[in-house]
Design a protein around this motif. Structure first.
Motif, PDB file in Angstrom:
ATOM      1  N   LYS A  74       0.707  -1.125   0.119  1.00  0.00           N
ATOM      2  CA  LYS A  74       0.116   0.000  -0.167  1.00  0.00           C
ATOM      3  C   LYS A  74       0.862   1.212   0.066  1.00  0.00           C
ATOM      4  O   LYS A  74       1.975   1.221   0.344  1.00  0.00           O
ATOM      5  CB  LYS A  74      -0.877   0.074   1.238  1.00  0.00           C
ATOM      6  CG  LYS A  74      -0.272   0.076   2.592  1.00  0.00           C
ATOM      7  CD  LYS A  74      -1.381   0.235   3.642  1.00  0.00           C
ATOM      8  CE  LYS A  74      -0.452   0.522   5.093  1.00  0.00           C
ATOM      9  NZ  LYS A  74      -1.187   0.338   6.143  1.00  0.00           N
ATOM     10  N   THR A  75       0.547   2.276  -0.737  1.00  0.00           N
ATOM     11  CA  THR A  75       1.144   3.440  -0.503  1.00  0.00           C
ATOM     12  C   THR A  75       0.895   4.444   0.676  1.00  0.00           C
ATOM     13  O   THR A  75      -0.389   4.545   0.977  1.00  0.00           O
ATOM     14  CB  THR A  75       0.911   4.379  -1.766  1.00  0.00           C
ATOM     15  OG1 THR A  75       1.067   3.410  -3.030  1.00  0.00           O
ATOM     16  CG2 THR A  75       1.676   5.622  -1.805  1.00  0.00           C
ATOM     17  N   GLU A  76       1.778   4.830   1.387  1.00  0.00           N
ATOM     18  CA  GLU A  76       1.481   5.719   2.503  1.00  0.00           C
ATOM     19  C   GLU A  76       2.589   6.720   2.609  1.00  0.00           C
ATOM     20  O   GLU A  76       3.838   6.387   2.754  1.00  0.00           O
ATOM     21  CB  GLU A  76       1.874   4.806   3.919  1.00  0.00           C
ATOM     22  CG  GLU A  76       1.263   5.104   5.127  1.00  0.00           C
ATOM     23  CD  GLU A  76       1.483   4.118   6.238  1.00  0.00           C
ATOM     24  OE1 GLU A  76       2.425   4.306   7.018  1.00  0.00           O
ATOM     25  OE2 GLU A  76       0.611   3.237   6.250  1.00  0.00           O
ATOM     26  N   LYS A  77       2.149   7.802   2.482  1.00  0.00           N
ATOM     27  CA  LYS A  77       3.081   9.162   2.464  1.00  0.00           C
ATOM     28  C   LYS A  77       4.210   8.865   1.486  1.00  0.00           C
ATOM     29  O   LYS A  77       5.186   9.121   1.569  1.00  0.00           O
ATOM     30  CB  LYS A  77       3.709   9.530   3.972  1.00  0.00           C
ATOM     31  CG  LYS A  77       2.590   9.483   5.019  1.00  0.00           C
ATOM     32  CD  LYS A  77       3.366   9.902   6.450  1.00  0.00           C
ATOM     33  CE  LYS A  77       2.425  10.242   7.366  1.00  0.00           C
ATOM     34  NZ  LYS A  77       3.012  10.296   8.714  1.00  0.00           N
ATOM     35  N   ASN A  78       3.583   8.740   0.355  1.00  0.00           N
ATOM     36  CA  ASN A  78       4.563   8.453  -0.876  1.00  0.00           C
ATOM     37  C   ASN A  78       5.690   7.345  -0.656  1.00  0.00           C
ATOM     38  O   ASN A  78       6.844   7.322  -1.235  1.00  0.00           O
ATOM     39  CB  ASN A  78       5.383   9.925  -1.202  1.00  0.00           C
ATOM     40  CG  ASN A  78       4.461  10.841  -1.542  1.00  0.00           C
ATOM     41  OD1 ASN A  78       3.626  10.419  -2.126  1.00  0.00           O
ATOM     42  ND2 ASN A  78       4.678  12.124  -1.348  1.00  0.00           N
ATOM     43  N   ARG A  79       5.422   6.411   0.095  1.00  0.00           N
ATOM     44  CA  ARG A  79       6.138   5.171   0.577  1.00  0.00           C
ATOM     45  C   ARG A  79       5.424   4.012   0.173  1.00  0.00           C
ATOM     46  O   ARG A  79       4.120   3.955   0.471  1.00  0.00           O
ATOM     47  CB  ARG A  79       6.751   5.132   1.952  1.00  0.00           C
ATOM     48  CG  ARG A  79       7.834   6.398   2.217  1.00  0.00           C
ATOM     49  CD  ARG A  79       8.372   6.308   3.558  1.00  0.00           C
ATOM     50  NE  ARG A  79       8.787   5.112   3.694  1.00  0.00           N
ATOM     51  CZ  ARG A  79       8.931   4.380   4.995  1.00  0.00           C
ATOM     52  NH1 ARG A  79       8.551   4.853   6.096  1.00  0.00           N
ATOM     53  NH2 ARG A  79       9.505   3.323   5.242  1.00  0.00           N
ATOM     54  N   LEU A  80       6.274   2.767  -0.381  1.00  0.00           N
ATOM     55  CA  LEU A  80       5.351   1.633  -0.706  1.00  0.00           C
ATOM     56  C   LEU A  80       5.598   0.789   0.664  1.00  0.00           C
ATOM     57  O   LEU A  80       6.937   0.649   1.061  1.00  0.00           O
ATOM     58  CB  LEU A  80       5.905   1.108  -1.801  1.00  0.00           C
ATOM     59  CG  LEU A  80       5.079  -0.065  -2.163  1.00  0.00           C
ATOM     60  CD1 LEU A  80       3.782   0.560  -2.923  1.00  0.00           C
ATOM     61  CD2 LEU A  80       5.704  -0.520  -3.339  1.00  0.00           C
ATOM     62  N   MET A  81       4.421   0.452   1.438  1.00  0.00           N
ATOM     63  CA  MET A  81       4.499  -0.170   2.603  1.00  0.00           C
ATOM     64  C   MET A  81       4.033  -1.752   2.341  1.00  0.00           C
ATOM     65  O   MET A  81       3.223  -2.027   1.586  1.00  0.00           O
ATOM     66  CB  MET A  81       3.886   0.546   3.666  1.00  0.00           C
ATOM     67  CG  MET A  81       4.174   1.871   3.911  1.00  0.00           C
ATOM     68  SD  MET A  81       6.087   2.102   4.486  1.00  0.00           S
ATOM     69  CE  MET A  81       5.822   1.446   6.448  1.00  0.00           C
ATOM     70  N   PRO A  82       4.770  -2.703   2.809  1.00  0.00           N
ATOM     71  CA  PRO A  82       4.024  -4.235   2.684  1.00  0.00           C
ATOM     72  C   PRO A  82       2.742  -4.124   3.765  1.00  0.00           C
ATOM     73  O   PRO A  82       2.666  -3.526   4.931  1.00  0.00           O
ATOM     74  CB  PRO A  82       5.308  -4.893   3.456  1.00  0.00           C
ATOM     75  CG  PRO A  82       6.095  -3.943   4.365  1.00  0.00           C
ATOM     76  CD  PRO A  82       5.790  -2.497   3.783  1.00  0.00           C
ATOM     77  N   GLY A 165      13.958  -1.365   3.017  1.00  0.00           N
ATOM     78  CA  GLY A 165      12.879  -1.743   2.337  1.00  0.00           C
ATOM     79  C   GLY A 165      13.127  -3.370   2.257  1.00  0.00           C
ATOM     80  O   GLY A 165      12.045  -3.847   1.491  1.00  0.00           O
ATOM     81  N   LEU A 166      13.514  -4.161   3.312  1.00  0.00           N
ATOM     82  CA  LEU A 166      13.337  -5.297   3.196  1.00  0.00           C
ATOM     83  C   LEU A 166      12.079  -5.710   3.801  1.00  0.00           C
ATOM     84  O   LEU A 166      11.517  -5.037   4.686  1.00  0.00           O
ATOM     85  CB  LEU A 166      14.467  -6.083   4.093  1.00  0.00           C
ATOM     86  CG  LEU A 166      15.900  -5.595   3.298  1.00  0.00           C
ATOM     87  CD1 LEU A 166      16.812  -6.093   4.447  1.00  0.00           C
ATOM     88  CD2 LEU A 166      15.996  -6.636   2.154  1.00  0.00           C
ATOM     89  N   TYR A 167      11.508  -6.983   3.590  1.00  0.00           N
ATOM     90  CA  TYR A 167      10.218  -7.448   4.389  1.00  0.00           C
ATOM     91  C   TYR A 167      10.671  -8.532   5.168  1.00  0.00           C
ATOM     92  O   TYR A 167       9.925  -8.755   6.172  1.00  0.00           O
ATOM     93  CB  TYR A 167       9.437  -8.107   3.018  1.00  0.00           C
ATOM     94  CG  TYR A 167       8.724  -6.941   2.161  1.00  0.00           C
ATOM     95  CD1 TYR A 167       9.138  -5.517   2.232  1.00  0.00           C
ATOM     96  CD2 TYR A 167       7.918  -7.333   1.193  1.00  0.00           C
ATOM     97  CE1 TYR A 167       8.519  -4.684   1.305  1.00  0.00           C
ATOM     98  CE2 TYR A 167       7.464  -6.458   0.300  1.00  0.00           C
ATOM     99  CZ  TYR A 167       7.729  -5.261   0.293  1.00  0.00           C
ATOM    100  OH  TYR A 167       7.215  -4.330  -0.577  1.00  0.00           O
ATOM    101  N   TYR A 168      11.681  -9.376   5.181  1.00  0.00           N
ATOM    102  CA  TYR A 168      11.751 -10.405   5.953  1.00  0.00           C
ATOM    103  C   TYR A 168      13.470 -10.460   6.317  1.00  0.00           C
ATOM    104  O   TYR A 168      14.160 -10.119   5.709  1.00  0.00           O
ATOM    105  CB  TYR A 168      11.641 -11.765   5.189  1.00  0.00           C
ATOM    106  CG  TYR A 168      10.329 -11.709   4.739  1.00  0.00           C
ATOM    107  CD1 TYR A 168       9.217 -11.894   5.661  1.00  0.00           C
ATOM    108  CD2 TYR A 168      10.008 -11.716   3.586  1.00  0.00           C
ATOM    109  CE1 TYR A 168       7.957 -11.732   5.116  1.00  0.00           C
ATOM    110  CE2 TYR A 168       8.787 -11.817   2.830  1.00  0.00           C
ATOM    111  CZ  TYR A 168       7.771 -11.895   3.553  1.00  0.00           C
ATOM    112  OH  TYR A 168       6.506 -11.806   3.037  1.00  0.00           O
TER     113      TYR A 168
END
Length: 177
Positions: A74-82, A165-168
């Motif tokens: 999802k986009t949150e404050k111009n950032r892509l969040m998982p 920007g890592l998820y895991y």
């Protein structure tokens, strides 16, 4: 390409790719094709038909990449969040086994800090997929670098807002046969 959608780590690796591999190298890792294949550096990663390495064979004792790559964004404050599904969130802070192809972060025959990727690299500077196709690994003892599939076990973390920007991430990991 929409650079606002790419994590800082993937973007920096992609810039290195552009400098050292050129467009042809990028396409080996994640070919663009009719049907809208995902561009290099995004998505779950594509195993290149040109790769000399066999794809990962699923094992019952290892967390499958098909689970880890179900994350949405999802986009949150111009950032892509998982946005992690409940079954992925449930893995947080639990011991897990992960298998993948080693992407060293430093030179050397033995590695204590590296990335595991769901698909093999076709170029040492290429990004095979997006952050959902990689797990950061920090081991207790060094693991010998290998071009073959590596299996590690350790404390698994689901990262909701990692600065790279890592998820895991998996920590206190040990190599497993």
């Amino acid at each position: 390409m929409n650079f606002a959608r790419i994590s800082p780590l993937v973007l920096s690796l992609g810039l290195v790719l552009a400098q050292f591999c050129g467009a042809a190298g990028a396409q080996l890792s994640s070919p663009m094709g009719p049907g809208g294949a995902v561009p290099a550096g995004t998505g779950a990663g594509v195993h290149s038909p040109n790769s000399p390495f066999a794809p990962i064979k699923e094992r019952a004792d290892v967390l499958p990449w098909s689970v880890l790559t179900t994350v949405k964004t999802k986009t949150e404050k111009n950032r892509l969040m998982p946005v992690f599904p409940a079954d992925v969130q449930a893995l947080n802070k639990k011991t897990q086994r992960i298998q993948g192809f080693m992407m060293p972060l430093e030179p050397g025959e033995k590695q204590k800090h590296f990335l595991l990727s769901s698909v093999p690299l076709t170029c040492s500077f290429c990004v095979p997929g997006g952050p959902e196709s990689m797990v950061e690994v920090k081991t207790k003892t060094p693991v010998k670098y290998s071009l073959e599939v590596v299996v590690v076990e350790g404390q698994f973390a689901v990262l909701n807002d990692d600065p790279y920007g890592l998820y895991y991430r998996i920590t206190d990991a040990v190599a497993v046969k």
